[in-house]
Enzyme design. Structure first.
Site, PDB file in Angstrom:
ATOM      1  N   HIS A 154       3.511 -12.567  15.335  1.00 45.25           N
ATOM      2  CA  HIS A 154       3.802 -11.157  15.599  1.00 45.25           C
ATOM      3  C   HIS A 154       2.493 -10.385  15.553  1.00 45.25           C
ATOM      4  CE1 HIS A 154       6.717  -7.562  14.737  1.00 45.25           C
ATOM      5  NE2 HIS A 154       5.650  -7.180  15.437  1.00 45.25           N
ATOM      6  N   HIS A 174      11.874  -7.134  18.869  1.00 49.92           N
ATOM      7  CA  HIS A 174      11.688  -6.282  17.686  1.00 49.92           C
ATOM      8  C   HIS A 174      13.049  -5.659  17.358  1.00 49.92           C
ATOM      9  CE1 HIS A 174       7.417  -6.569  18.371  1.00 49.92           C
ATOM     10  NE2 HIS A 174       7.114  -5.638  17.483  1.00 49.92           N
ATOM     11  N   GLU A 199      13.373  -2.847  12.372  1.00 48.14           N
ATOM     12  CA  GLU A 199      12.144  -2.376  11.712  1.00 48.14           C
ATOM     13  C   GLU A 199      12.459  -1.017  11.073  1.00 48.14           C
ATOM     14  OE1 GLU A 199       8.945  -1.726  14.457  1.00 48.14           O
ATOM     15  OE2 GLU A 199       7.434  -1.395  12.886  1.00 48.14           O
ATOM     16  N   ASP A 242       0.889  -7.715  12.958  1.00 47.06           N
ATOM     17  CA  ASP A 242       1.460  -6.701  13.845  1.00 47.06           C
ATOM     18  C   ASP A 242       0.366  -6.000  14.662  1.00 47.06           C
ATOM     19  OD1 ASP A 242       3.470  -5.282  15.072  1.00 47.06           O
ATOM     20  OD2 ASP A 242       4.090  -4.135  13.307  1.00 47.06           O
ATOM     21  N   ASP A 243      -0.277  -4.994  14.076  1.00 52.33           N
ATOM     22  CA  ASP A 243      -1.331  -4.232  14.770  1.00 52.33           C
ATOM     23  C   ASP A 243      -2.497  -4.039  13.791  1.00 52.33           C
ATOM     24  OD1 ASP A 243       0.209  -3.369  17.308  1.00 52.33           O
ATOM     25  OD2 ASP A 243       1.544  -2.833  15.672  1.00 52.33           O
TER      26      ASP A 243
HETATM   27  N1  ADE Z   1       4.313  -1.968  19.260  1.00 54.34           N
HETATM   28  C1  ADE Z   1       3.241  -2.300  18.555  1.00 54.34           C
HETATM   29  N2  ADE Z   1       3.551  -2.452  17.272  1.00 54.34           N
HETATM   30  C2  ADE Z   1       4.866  -2.215  17.143  1.00 54.34           C
HETATM   31  C3  ADE Z   1       5.788  -2.200  16.081  1.00 54.34           C
HETATM   32  N3  ADE Z   1       5.425  -2.481  14.835  1.00 54.34           N
HETATM   33  N4  ADE Z   1       7.058  -1.904  16.331  1.00 54.34           N
HETATM   34  C4  ADE Z   1       7.445  -1.603  17.565  1.00 54.34           C
HETATM   35  N5  ADE Z   1       6.626  -1.600  18.605  1.00 54.34           N
HETATM   36  C5  ADE Z   1       5.343  -1.904  18.405  1.00 54.34           C
HETATM   37 ZN    ZN Z   2       5.337  -5.404  16.383  1.00 52.31          ZN
END
Ligand code: ADE
Ligand code: ZN
Length: 352
Positions: free
Chosen positions: A19, A206, A209, A288-289
């Protein structure tokens, strides 16, 4: 804080990441450099200096607040070289963390919608990943995500446009990301049906969340998707957890992302990881990011260790589940499992 031993042990574990949004690895420094290279004037109300931007990233109110930055920053990604550089920088960074396999998301609509050709995106990413595979021995796969904030018709077009890249094996699956607000999984049933018709080998989404446990239920039961990205709120429903364990549904958890996006505002200790272990729900730990959330893969492992102080056998189980849940060949899984066994032997009798 983790001990030096724990850090060394967690770094040595062969880790798989499932992810990771490649656009979410765009570090502020690269963002500013690419803007300069392309003569792009950044919106000064969002982008003044790197330290100011980093501070803003520490203060996201929720997923949508983050997405505004995530989507805007991509404006600097224009040519094949940019996408290749982004992918290679990620590989270089996670090699230092002991990552051995990565399944990487990208958002084609976010690029084609700005006039960047799909071939530029995929070929650029593939180039950077290939270079990383050769230099660091990390295996990789690409997964396209459609974005939930655009109309379903746009997602259908994006999936259809990806067909040749799926046929070539450049892209192995379909995911769905972006805003969960007013976007229940059932809304996107037709997109997944099309992906099945076009023989996308792998499907994920996704879900849960910010959205409720019932949306994870919809994803798995109604759409028939057996990997869920985040799936955090499944933990609110014990019966659902038991069913996820029975079906071997795989959750891709993102501990530091959850803190930055106020899912666990007080810290990683609020994560349901111990409950998932108790219930036998399979999961991996992911970043994630990472350019936005304060840490790459090892930082996420370290944060989990700082929160729960798991013993080595629990870490072995987490790493093994990450290998088994990967979308790579059985031969690659066997190789990674052997590496895990070797690390466990090296650490036999040592405290972490
Ligand atoms: N796009 C990038 N990161 C994300 C996340 N955590 N949840 C949903 N979309 C995303
Ligand atoms: Zn994500």
């Amino acid at each position: 804080m983790c001990s030096t031993n724990a850090t060394d042990f967690l770094r040595a574990l062969p880790k798989c990441e499932h992810h990771i949004h490649i656009e979410g690895t765009l570090e502020p420094k690269m963002l500013f450099a690419l803007a300069e290279r392309h003569n792009i004037t950044l919106d000064s109300s969002m982008y003044s200096t790197i330290p100011a931007l980093e501070e803003r990233y520490r203060n996201f109110a929720n997923l949508d607040d983050f997405l505004a930055y995530f989507n805007k920053a991509m404006d600097v990604l224009l040519d094949e070289e940019d996408f290749a550089a982004l992918a290679f920088a990620y590989m270089q960074r996670v090699h230092a963390d002991g990552l051995v396999h990565a399944e990487i998301f990208f958002d084609p609509q976010a690029h084609t919608g700005r006039g960047v050709a799909l071939s530029v995106v995929v070929n650029g990413l593939k180039k950077g990943l290939k270079q990383g595979e050769l230099e660091f021995g990390i295996s990789t796969e690409l997964i396209m995500c459609f974005v939930k904030h655009l109309p379903v018709e746009s997602a259908l077009e994006a999936v259809a446009e990806m067909k040749p890249f799926v046929e070539k094996g450049d892209v192995i699956g379909l995911g769905a990301d972006s805003s969960e607000k007013n976007n229940p999984p059932s809304k996107f049933a037709a997109v997944y049906s099309l992906a099945r018709e076009l023989h996308f080998p792998r499907l994920t989404m996704h879900s849960g969340e910010e959205g409720p446990a019932d949306w994870v239920r919809q994803t798995v039961f109604d759409l028939g998707i057996n990997r869920v990205d985040h799936g955090f709120h499944a933990a609110d429903d014990e019966k659902l957890l038991e069913e996820l364990a029975r079906r071997e549904t795989f959750l891709t958890l993102c501990p530091l992302s959850n803190v930055r996006l106020q899912v666990t505002p007080e810290g990683v200790h609020q994560s349901p990881i111990p409950l998932l272990l108790e219930k036998g729900v399979k999961f991996s730990l992911n970043s994630d990011d990472p350019a936005y959330f304060g840490g790459y893969i090892l930082d996420n492992y370290l944060a989990v260790h700082a929160a729960f102080n798991f013993p080595k056998p629990t870490w072995r189980r987490i790493a093994q589940n990450g290998i088994d849940g990967s979308w790579c060949s059985d031969a690659r899984k066997a190789e990674l499992s052997e590496r895990l066994e070797a690390v466990m032997q090296q650490w036999e009798g040592k405290e972490i």
